[in-house]
Design a protein around this motif. Structure first.
Motif, mmCIF file in Angstrom:
data_model
loop_
_atom_site.group_PDB
_atom_site.id
_atom_site.type_symbol
_atom_site.label_atom_id
_atom_site.label_comp_id
_atom_site.label_asym_id
_atom_site.label_seq_id
_atom_site.Cartn_x
_atom_site.Cartn_y
_atom_site.Cartn_z
ATOM 1 N N THR A 232 -43.647 -11.538 -44.268
ATOM 2 C CA THR A 232 -43.446 -10.809 -43.019
ATOM 3 C C THR A 232 -42.435 -11.547 -42.162
ATOM 4 O O THR A 232 -42.630 -12.725 -41.847
ATOM 5 N N PRO A 233 -41.323 -10.885 -41.776
ATOM 6 C CA PRO A 233 -40.303 -11.589 -40.985
ATOM 7 C C PRO A 233 -40.827 -11.905 -39.591
ATOM 8 O O PRO A 233 -41.669 -11.186 -39.054
ATOM 9 N N PRO A 234 -40.343 -12.998 -38.975
ATOM 10 C CA PRO A 234 -40.737 -13.322 -37.604
ATOM 11 C C PRO A 234 -40.326 -12.214 -36.646
ATOM 12 O O PRO A 234 -39.330 -11.527 -36.865
ATOM 13 N N THR A 235 -41.093 -12.031 -35.581
ATOM 14 C CA THR A 235 -40.727 -11.050 -34.561
ATOM 15 C C THR A 235 -39.561 -11.581 -33.765
ATOM 16 O O THR A 235 -39.395 -12.781 -33.562
ATOM 17 N N ALA A 236 -38.714 -10.670 -33.314
ATOM 18 C CA ALA A 236 -37.511 -11.066 -32.578
ATOM 19 C C ALA A 236 -37.855 -11.747 -31.265
ATOM 20 O O ALA A 236 -37.167 -12.638 -30.784
ATOM 21 N N ALA A 237 -38.950 -11.333 -30.653
ATOM 22 C CA ALA A 237 -39.269 -11.835 -29.316
ATOM 23 C C ALA A 237 -39.838 -13.248 -29.359
ATOM 24 O O ALA A 237 -39.492 -14.100 -28.554
ATOM 25 N N THR A 238 -40.714 -13.546 -30.301
ATOM 26 C CA THR A 238 -41.407 -14.822 -30.279
ATOM 27 C C THR A 238 -41.009 -15.752 -31.409
ATOM 28 O O THR A 238 -41.269 -16.937 -31.366
#
Length: 249
Positions: A232-238
């Motif tokens: 699962t790719p990291p979220t852009a915000a955090t």
């Protein structure tokens, strides 16, 4: 260790080594080159049984002419961009060679390498034709091969055009497909056990095979389930994967 591209004489030495069934590592040692250089050279130019040094030399010269940067005075940025583009192409070819070593055909391997190195994570058939410099028919043949291994997905693009995707979860699906294939192989082996009898040497051999494949298949499926969240790719915000850092009790 020499750098730069392989010479015509080195390619002839590679062909002689392949004819004598000499391992890539030994051919590379004789040329004072990395093994990866020889492996990539052979796999992207027909493979060990179809490698021809003259054709490989012509292909390299043709690529070099196409990639030669246009000299524009005072454009250092353009030069850096050209260098980066060349580095990406070389990396893609290395990636392609690795996929080919896993048993995928050349064009299918190239498609997969292009998809994984594209920022968008998806490409159209026309984009793949341009990147790989192959015919549309070659792409059409490669996509079903990748789909059969669970490595590529189709999505609807603009209009009626399809785009091909290789996202993280595809590796999970591929591992599950491998586990299921092991299960089918184990079932087939046990059919042979019933046919030949458990007290025969052949039956005992097939039973051992079935037990091994059962264990490996179950292990692959279990490990894939446990590790799926790593895809699962990291979220852009955090910058964290979904659910990571969650402080709810």
């Amino acid at each position: 260790m020499p750098g730069g591209r392989l010479t015509k004489q080195e390619r002839q030495q590679i062909a002689l080594g392949l004819a004598d069934d000499i391992p890539y590592a030994e051919i590379a040692r004789r040329l004072d080159r990395p093994t990866s250089t020889v492996t990539r050279e052979v796999l992207r130019n027909g493979g060990p049984t179809a490698y021809r040094p003259d054709l490989a030399q012509h292909a390299t010269e043709r690529r070099a002419r196409r990639r030669r940067p246009t000299e524009v005075p005072g454009t250092a940025t353009a030069t850096r961009s050209d260098a980066r583009g060349e580095a990406v192409r070389e990396y893609r070819e290395t990636f392609t060679a690795l996929f080919m070593q896993q048993g995928l055909p050349r064009v299918a391997s190239g498609v997969l390498a292009c998809l994984y190195t594209a920022d968008a994570g998806s490409l159209s058939a026309a984009e793949l034709v341009e990147l790989l410099e192959v015919s549309p028919a070659s792409i059409s043949k490669a996509i079903p091969v990748l789909e059969s291994h669970g490595l590529v997905l189709r999505e609807r693009g603009e209009g009626r055009r399809e785009r091909y995707v290789a996202d993280g979860d595809v590796w999970f699906q591929s591992m599950i497909a491998a586990a299921q294939n092991n299960t089918r192989m184990a079932e087939t082996a046990r059919q042979g056990v019933r046919l030949l009898g458990t007290d025969s040497p052949a039956g005992a051999r097939l039973e051992n095979m079935a037990r091994f494949l059962d264990f490996v298949g179950e292990s692959i499926a279990r490990a894939a389930e446990q590790a799926r969240e790593l895809l699962t790719p990291p979220t852009a915000a955090t910058g964290a994967a979904p659910g990571e850092g969650d402080t709810r009790s």
